[in-house]
Design an enzyme around this catalytic site. Structure first.
Site, PDB file in Angstrom:
ATOM      1  N   LYS A   2       4.202  49.239  42.141  1.00 12.61           N
ATOM      2  CA  LYS A   2       5.104  49.471  43.287  1.00 12.61           C
ATOM      3  C   LYS A   2       6.470  48.956  42.858  1.00 12.61           C
ATOM      4  CE  LYS A   2       6.994  48.204  46.672  1.00 12.61           C
ATOM      5  NZ  LYS A   2       8.452  48.278  46.798  1.00 12.61           N
ATOM      6  N   GLY A   8       9.383  38.474  42.281  1.00 11.35           N
ATOM      7  CA  GLY A   8      10.326  38.639  43.379  1.00 11.35           C
ATOM      8  C   GLY A   8      10.603  37.322  44.058  1.00 11.35           C
ATOM      9  N   SER A   9      10.882  37.398  45.341  1.00 10.71           N
ATOM     10  CA  SER A   9      11.338  36.211  46.067  1.00 10.71           C
ATOM     11  C   SER A   9      10.171  35.308  46.477  1.00 10.71           C
ATOM     12  CB  SER A   9      12.092  36.658  47.318  1.00 10.71           C
ATOM     13  OG  SER A   9      11.219  37.394  48.143  1.00 10.71           O
ATOM     14  N   VAL A  52       8.367  36.531  49.865  1.00 11.61           N
ATOM     15  CA  VAL A  52       7.409  37.629  49.714  1.00 11.61           C
ATOM     16  C   VAL A  52       6.258  37.192  48.809  1.00 11.61           C
ATOM     17  CG1 VAL A  52       7.093  40.019  49.007  1.00 11.61           C
ATOM     18  CG2 VAL A  52       9.199  39.348  50.144  1.00 11.61           C
ATOM     19  N   GLY A  53       6.545  36.376  47.821  1.00 10.87           N
ATOM     20  CA  GLY A  53       5.483  35.856  46.950  1.00 10.87           C
ATOM     21  C   GLY A  53       4.395  35.157  47.755  1.00 10.87           C
ATOM     22  N   GLU A  59       5.806  35.428  39.710  1.00  7.03           N
ATOM     23  CA  GLU A  59       7.046  35.065  39.025  1.00  7.03           C
ATOM     24  C   GLU A  59       8.128  35.073  40.091  1.00  7.03           C
ATOM     25  OE1 GLU A  59       6.973  34.160  36.021  1.00  7.03           O
ATOM     26  OE2 GLU A  59       5.404  35.249  34.954  1.00  7.03           O
ATOM     27  N   CYS A  95      16.357  35.991  37.439  1.00  4.75           N
ATOM     28  CA  CYS A  95      15.605  34.820  37.907  1.00  4.75           C
ATOM     29  C   CYS A  95      15.871  33.627  36.996  1.00  4.75           C
ATOM     30  CB  CYS A  95      14.128  35.136  37.968  1.00  4.75           C
ATOM     31  SG  CYS A  95      13.501  35.802  36.432  1.00  4.75           S
ATOM     32  N   GLU A 138      18.685  29.149  45.164  1.00  7.00           N
ATOM     33  CA  GLU A 138      18.980  30.262  44.271  1.00  7.00           C
ATOM     34  C   GLU A 138      19.947  31.222  44.967  1.00  7.00           C
ATOM     35  OE1 GLU A 138      15.905  33.239  43.601  1.00  7.00           O
ATOM     36  OE2 GLU A 138      16.307  33.065  41.465  1.00  7.00           O
TER      37      GLU A 138
HETATM   38  P1  NAD Z   1      11.677  40.714  47.029  1.00  8.36           P
HETATM   39  O1  NAD Z   1      10.645  39.666  47.074  1.00  8.36           O
HETATM   40  O2  NAD Z   1      12.375  41.061  48.279  1.00  8.36           O
HETATM   41  O3  NAD Z   1      11.078  42.084  46.480  1.00  8.36           O
HETATM   42  C1  NAD Z   1      10.294  42.155  45.317  1.00  8.36           C
HETATM   43  C2  NAD Z   1       9.284  43.269  45.464  1.00  8.36           C
HETATM   44  O4  NAD Z   1       8.399  42.932  46.534  1.00  8.36           O
HETATM   45  C3  NAD Z   1       9.883  44.623  45.809  1.00  8.36           C
HETATM   46  O5  NAD Z   1       9.171  45.630  45.132  1.00  8.36           O
HETATM   47  C4  NAD Z   1       9.636  44.723  47.295  1.00  8.36           C
HETATM   48  O6  NAD Z   1       9.543  46.052  47.751  1.00  8.36           O
HETATM   49  C5  NAD Z   1       8.304  44.024  47.425  1.00  8.36           C
HETATM   50  N1  NAD Z   1       8.016  43.528  48.777  1.00  8.36           N
HETATM   51  C6  NAD Z   1       8.895  43.167  49.760  1.00  8.36           C
HETATM   52  N2  NAD Z   1       8.223  42.792  50.869  1.00  8.36           N
HETATM   53  C7  NAD Z   1       6.907  42.887  50.584  1.00  8.36           C
HETATM   54  C8  NAD Z   1       5.711  42.598  51.314  1.00  8.36           C
HETATM   55  N3  NAD Z   1       5.753  42.159  52.580  1.00  8.36           N
HETATM   56  N4  NAD Z   1       4.532  42.777  50.688  1.00  8.36           N
HETATM   57  C9  NAD Z   1       4.474  43.206  49.424  1.00  8.36           C
HETATM   58  N5  NAD Z   1       5.558  43.508  48.679  1.00  8.36           N
HETATM   59  C10 NAD Z   1       6.764  43.351  49.261  1.00  8.36           C
HETATM   60  O7  NAD Z   1      12.644  40.214  45.897  1.00  8.36           O
HETATM   61  P2  NAD Z   1      13.964  40.902  45.400  1.00  8.36           P
HETATM   62  O8  NAD Z   1      15.026  40.656  46.405  1.00  8.36           O
HETATM   63  O9  NAD Z   1      13.679  42.301  45.019  1.00  8.36           O
HETATM   64  O10 NAD Z   1      14.257  40.063  44.052  1.00  8.36           O
HETATM   65  C11 NAD Z   1      14.929  38.858  44.072  1.00  8.36           C
HETATM   66  C12 NAD Z   1      14.016  37.688  43.822  1.00  8.36           C
HETATM   67  O11 NAD Z   1      13.136  37.935  42.744  1.00  8.36           O
HETATM   68  C13 NAD Z   1      14.776  36.439  43.416  1.00  8.36           C
HETATM   69  O12 NAD Z   1      14.273  35.331  44.122  1.00  8.36           O
HETATM   70  C14 NAD Z   1      14.484  36.286  41.936  1.00  8.36           C
HETATM   71  O13 NAD Z   1      14.586  35.021  41.410  1.00  8.36           O
HETATM   72  C15 NAD Z   1      13.123  36.829  41.836  1.00  8.36           C
HETATM   73  N6  NAD Z   1      12.842  37.270  40.480  1.00  8.36           N
HETATM   74  C16 NAD Z   1      12.010  36.520  39.705  1.00  8.36           C
HETATM   75  C17 NAD Z   1      11.744  36.881  38.400  1.00  8.36           C
HETATM   76  C18 NAD Z   1      10.810  36.070  37.538  1.00  8.36           C
HETATM   77  O14 NAD Z   1      10.351  36.579  36.541  1.00  8.36           O
HETATM   78  N7  NAD Z   1      10.512  34.828  37.857  1.00  8.36           N
HETATM   79  C19 NAD Z   1      12.328  38.021  37.875  1.00  8.36           C
HETATM   80  C20 NAD Z   1      13.185  38.764  38.684  1.00  8.36           C
HETATM   81  C21 NAD Z   1      13.422  38.374  39.987  1.00  8.36           C
END
Ligand code: NAD
Length: 486
Positions: free
Chosen positions: A180, A233-234, A237-238, A255, A289, A388
């Protein structure tokens, strides 16, 4: 040039080897961060499409994909790498348009995608099990087996790199995958699926469901048919996806975010450190990140060194992908607001804005451009030193001595990367070992780089490891065979 039909007809998803529109025909507009204009649309998959994709992946495990051995899987993956390299320019143009990043950054991202498939394609037939010494009369072997169906939810900052990082080790181990991509940036993943098919990847081994996080993402994380989940991601959401996976006892790798420190001692090679430190926060407009977002400097050189960083910051140029400057716009209006809010709050709190980069003349109206900013000294408890930003904002803080540097480095909720800049070998080791994070760079920095290097966080930066050989362990489970033979 915009093509109207391109904007109106959503790009289909890739499920079970078929190009499929959403059942209800829903779509998501694709907006260019460089000018804020819609230039394409993708399908808005939901629970139904996720279910189809998981079932297609399950069938692939029973079918042609599941029958390939490691040698054959590796060959397919190497052919995929080759295809990516042959189509690298087209993919890079697509990625730059979708993300707004400078074209040379996008080119590098595509080279890294190919590299993931080379590295893990080469490793697919090299993961051995073990023979465990046991009681007389028994032979015990430990096999490494795929999890089954692996689910992959990735963010928008490095779409192509993230795809490679998460899918390649999973496919190498023989899993079938459902990806996704982020709703803002699905285009390179869809093009990738086309290339993977041309390279001979059997149907169902890779399924791509485009859609919103709260719809397609949530449906994937909670699907009872998945056997493993990786999420990048964030933190917010994580936590949600981990809860969803836990309900089905599905293991996950998370991550998440970071607030990675650059720790600069007075004896460091400052000429070497300077450009690397600036780049570590400017790269990808700070939307990395692993961005080096805290600059911790020994007090006796603080004014001098931070002054040099400020001079360099003033030269940073922000522009469109084609201008190919130091960085591009941020991803979307929410990001623009977020970064602006941090900058304005810091100014309102009286934190000194030491330097700002420049937005190049001629960038289109409506793009999401922000001026990179250097603040300092930032109080230790301030949001800029703790949270962050996910934008090109660097917080400088002085420290007194080695113990203080370590305390400061460890003084956030995050633990992803750190860099230690010093010529003292003893200090390099002491500080590296004392800092709580997943990677430490000594007199260098590699935000996002190095497919060979095990990567991941501690504390609120997440858990589990990607990249390197450790990812192959994450993407598989063991089975212990105990045989009695007398
Ligand atoms: P996000 O968490 O909003 O989105 C990430 C993914 O999760 C997207 O595909 C999104 O559609 C999906 N998502 C959103 N809501 C969801 C839900 N309720 N259930 C399941 N999936 C859902 O994050 P973002 O704004 O896209 O990215 C920014 C964040 O990601 C920052 O905090 C950054 O540090 C982190 N990040 C971490 C790494 C790493 O490797 N540690 C790498 C890149 C980004």
């Amino acid at each position: 040039m915009d093509d109207m039909s391109d904007r109106q007809t959503p790009k289909p998803m890739f499920i079970g080897g078929q190009w499929t529109l959403a059942q209800d025909g829903d779509a998501i507009p694709v907006v260019s961060p460089a000018d804020g204009r819609v230039f394409a649309s993708v399908s808005r998959g939901k629970a139904h499409e996720v279910d189809q994709a998981v079932k297609a992946a399950q069938r692939a495990l029973e079918g042609a994909w599941g029958r390939l051995d490691g040698v054959e899987r590796g060959r397919v993956m190497l052919r995929i790498a080759e295809k990516v390299l042959q189509n690298a320019e087209e993919l890079a143009q697509l990625e730059a348009r979708d993300t707004g990043k400078p074209i040379s950054t996008a080119r590098n991202d595509l080279a890294v995608l190919a590299r993931y498939f080379e590295f893990y394609g080469g490793a697919a037939d090299k993961v051995h099990g073990q023979v465990v010494p046991f009681q007389n009369g028994y032979t015990v072997t430990v096999l490494r087996e795929p999890h089954g169906v692996t689910a992959h939810i990735i963010p928008w900052n490095y779409p192509a790199q993230m795809l490679g990082r998460t899918l390649a080790p999973s496919l190498a181990m023989g899993n079938a995958t459902v990806l996704k991509p982020a709703e803002d940036t699905s285009l390179s993943a869809l093009k990738f699926a086309e290339l993977a098919t041309e390279a001979g990847l059997p149907e169902g081994a890779l399924n791509i469901v485009t859609g919103l996080g709260e719809e397609a993402g949530a449906a994937l994380a909670s699907h009872p048919g998945i056997n493993f989940l990786t999420f990048t991601g964030s933190n917010e959401v994580g936590t949600l996806v981990q809860q969803a996976a836990a309900r089905n006892a599905v293991k996950c790798v998370l991550e998440l975010g970071g607030k990675s420190p650059q720790i600069v001692f007075a004896d460091a090679d400052l000429d070497r450190a300077l450009p690397i430190i600036v780049r570590a926060i400017i790269q990808n407009a700070g939307q990395t990140c692993t961005a080096g977002s805290r600059l911790l400097v020994e007090r006796k050189i603080y004014d001098d060194f931070v002054g040099r960083v400020a001079t360099r910051f003033r030269d940073v140029r922000v522009g469109t992908p084609e201008m190919d400057l130091d960085c591009g716009p941020v991803m979307n209006p929410a990001q623009l607001q977020r970064v602006t809010r941090y900058v304005e709050n810091a100014k309102a709190q009286g934190i000194v804005l030491l330097a700002e980069g420049q937005i190049a003349p001629g960038v289109p109206e409506g793009g999401y451009y922000v001026r990179p900013a250097l603040f300092g000294p930032v109080p230790r408890a301030n949001a800029l030193a703790q949270e962050e930003v996910f934008g090109p904002v660097l917080a400088a803080l002085p420290f007194e001595d080695e113990a203080d540097a370590i305390a400061l480095a460890n003084g956030t909720d995050y633990g992803l990367l750190a860099a230690v800049w010093t010529e003292s070998g003893g200090r390099q080791q002491r500080v590296s070992k004392a800092v709580r994070c997943g990677q430490v760079f000594i007199n260098c920095y590699g935000a996002g780089g190095g497919v060979e290097l095990p990567f991941g966080g501690v504390k609120r930066s997440g858990h589990g490891r990607e990249k390197g050989f450790l990812a192959l362990e994450e993407m598989s489970s063991t089975k212990t065979l105990v045989q009695f033979h007398g």
